[in-house]
Design a protein around this motif. Structure first.
Motif, PDB file in Angstrom:
ATOM      1  N   HIS A 133     -12.098   7.604  10.440  1.00 54.05           N
ATOM      2  CA  HIS A 133     -12.400   6.577   9.435  1.00 54.05           C
ATOM      3  C   HIS A 133     -11.598   5.317   9.761  1.00 54.05           C
ATOM      4  CE1 HIS A 133      -8.599   8.324   8.097  1.00 54.05           C
ATOM      5  NE2 HIS A 133      -8.371   7.197   7.443  1.00 54.05           N
TER       6      HIS A 133
ATOM      7  N   ASP B  52      -9.313   2.434   7.474  1.00 49.27           N
ATOM      8  CA  ASP B  52      -8.757   2.272   6.126  1.00 49.27           C
ATOM      9  C   ASP B  52      -9.342   0.987   5.530  1.00 49.27           C
ATOM     10  OD1 ASP B  52      -7.223   4.541   6.503  1.00 49.27           O
ATOM     11  OD2 ASP B  52      -5.447   3.438   7.155  1.00 49.27           O
TER      12      ASP B  52
ATOM     13  N   HIS C 218      -9.460   5.742  13.141  1.00 47.84           N
ATOM     14  CA  HIS C 218      -8.452   6.751  13.489  1.00 47.84           C
ATOM     15  C   HIS C 218      -8.787   8.084  12.835  1.00 47.84           C
ATOM     16  CE1 HIS C 218      -7.180   4.609   9.834  1.00 47.84           C
ATOM     17  NE2 HIS C 218      -6.636   5.746   9.445  1.00 47.84           N
TER      18      HIS C 218
ATOM     19  N   PHE D 170      -0.837   1.960   1.592  1.00 50.46           N
ATOM     20  CA  PHE D 170      -2.055   1.186   1.815  1.00 50.46           C
ATOM     21  C   PHE D 170      -1.954  -0.088   0.983  1.00 50.46           C
ATOM     22  CE2 PHE D 170      -3.097   5.646   2.277  1.00 50.46           C
ATOM     23  CZ  PHE D 170      -3.827   5.683   3.453  1.00 50.46           C
TER      24      PHE D 170
HETATM   25 FE   LIG Z   1      -6.411   6.385   7.445  1.00 48.08          FE
END
Ligand SMILES: [Fe+2]
Ligand SMILES: O=C(O)CCC(=O)C(=O)O
Length: 269
Positions: A140, A142, A197, A213
């Protein structure tokens, strides 16, 4: 401090007491399944954690997040400097904003003896059979601006290169790993690429990672930065709010290229 968090007995206990799959998943993180071998710990929602544990844990996490947010702001300022854009806080202001949408996630990947001798071969193949490999966290990107990760030096983190290969990123517990996320790709009109990643579970060692995040306030409008665009440069993306984009991440699957939905000239995948 981060090492202290990872090694703290409180964390160890919680890791073993509270392990369950994330409720909003549509099949991509399943506790103890062959699709993904990963336990996520969602802080704050665990009613059974002893109150004292929770308070100590929360204060450790808050302290960590506060420091990492500062680091994230510094990194975004360095990026603005590198891109030669003004003002210097054009990106970092979104993280320093008190309404910044911050997520802290702790992942635990128990050793997975499920892997078979073919898995190295499979792991370089994007259309691998999930049943035969031990994916800890599926591929995926982020969605936020940047992600800042630490881990306990167990291998498994890999990034995807455009030539179709996966490259293992050597891990050590004294380094921070910074990912460019989707929003930063949009705001730089594709100059920075959001990094795809995944995590492959280790057969013998348990991996623990903690990731900050950094996202902007929910109503922040996201589009390429005016100060960056060349006079004849066309924006690659339609404008959207972080709220719209975040909502889209819940409706799509982990591996989907969500950015393509907002790309001006391509069809949704
Ligand atoms: Fe991630
Ligand atoms: O565990 C890791 O190192 C990465 C996990 C990850 O990519 C994520 O939580 O978004």
């Amino acid at each position: 401090m981060p090492r202290q968090v990872l090694r703290s007995p409180i964390f160890q206990n919680i890791l073993y007491v509270q392990e369950y799959a994330s409720p909003q998943d549509n099949s991509w993180i399943i506790h103890n399944s062959k699709l993904a071998f990963n336990h996520q710990v969602h802080l704050g929602y665990d009613d059974e954690i002893h109150l004292l544990y929770r308070l100590i844990l929360m204060s450790l996490v808050n302290e960590y997040v506060k420091e990492v947010r500062k680091m994230g702001c510094n990194i975004l300022e360095l990026m603005a400097e590198g891109l030669k854009i003004e003002p210097k806080n054009v990106l970092s202001r979104m993280l320093s904003d008190e309404k910044a949408d911050i997520v802290f996630r702790l992942n635990h990947y128990p050793p997975c003896s499920d892997s078979n001798p073919d898995s190295d071969l499979d792991l370089n193949n994007r259309s691998m059979s999930h049943g035969r490999t031990s994916i800890g966290f599926g591929e995926h990107t982020d969605p936020q601006l940047i992600s800042i990760a630490r881990s306990n030096a167990t291998s498994g983190f890999q990034i995807y290169l455009e030539d179709g290969t996966w490259v293992a990123v050597p891990q050590d517990e004294t380094s921070y790993f910074i990912n460019v996320d989707d929003l930063l790709e949009v705001m730089t009109n594709g100059r920075f690429k959001s990094v795809r990643h995944r995590v492959v579970a280790d057969s013998f060692k348990s991996r623990v990672s903690m990731i900050y995040f950094g996202g902007p306030p929910l109503m922040e409008k996201i589009s390429p930065l005016d100060s960056l665009m060349e006079p004849d440069e066309e924006s690659l993306y339609n404008e959207f709010t972080w709220f719209e984009y975040k909502s889209c991440t819940y409706k799509t699957r982990l591996a989907d290229n969500r950015l393509s939905r907002f790309h001006k000239h391509s069809h949704p995948v």
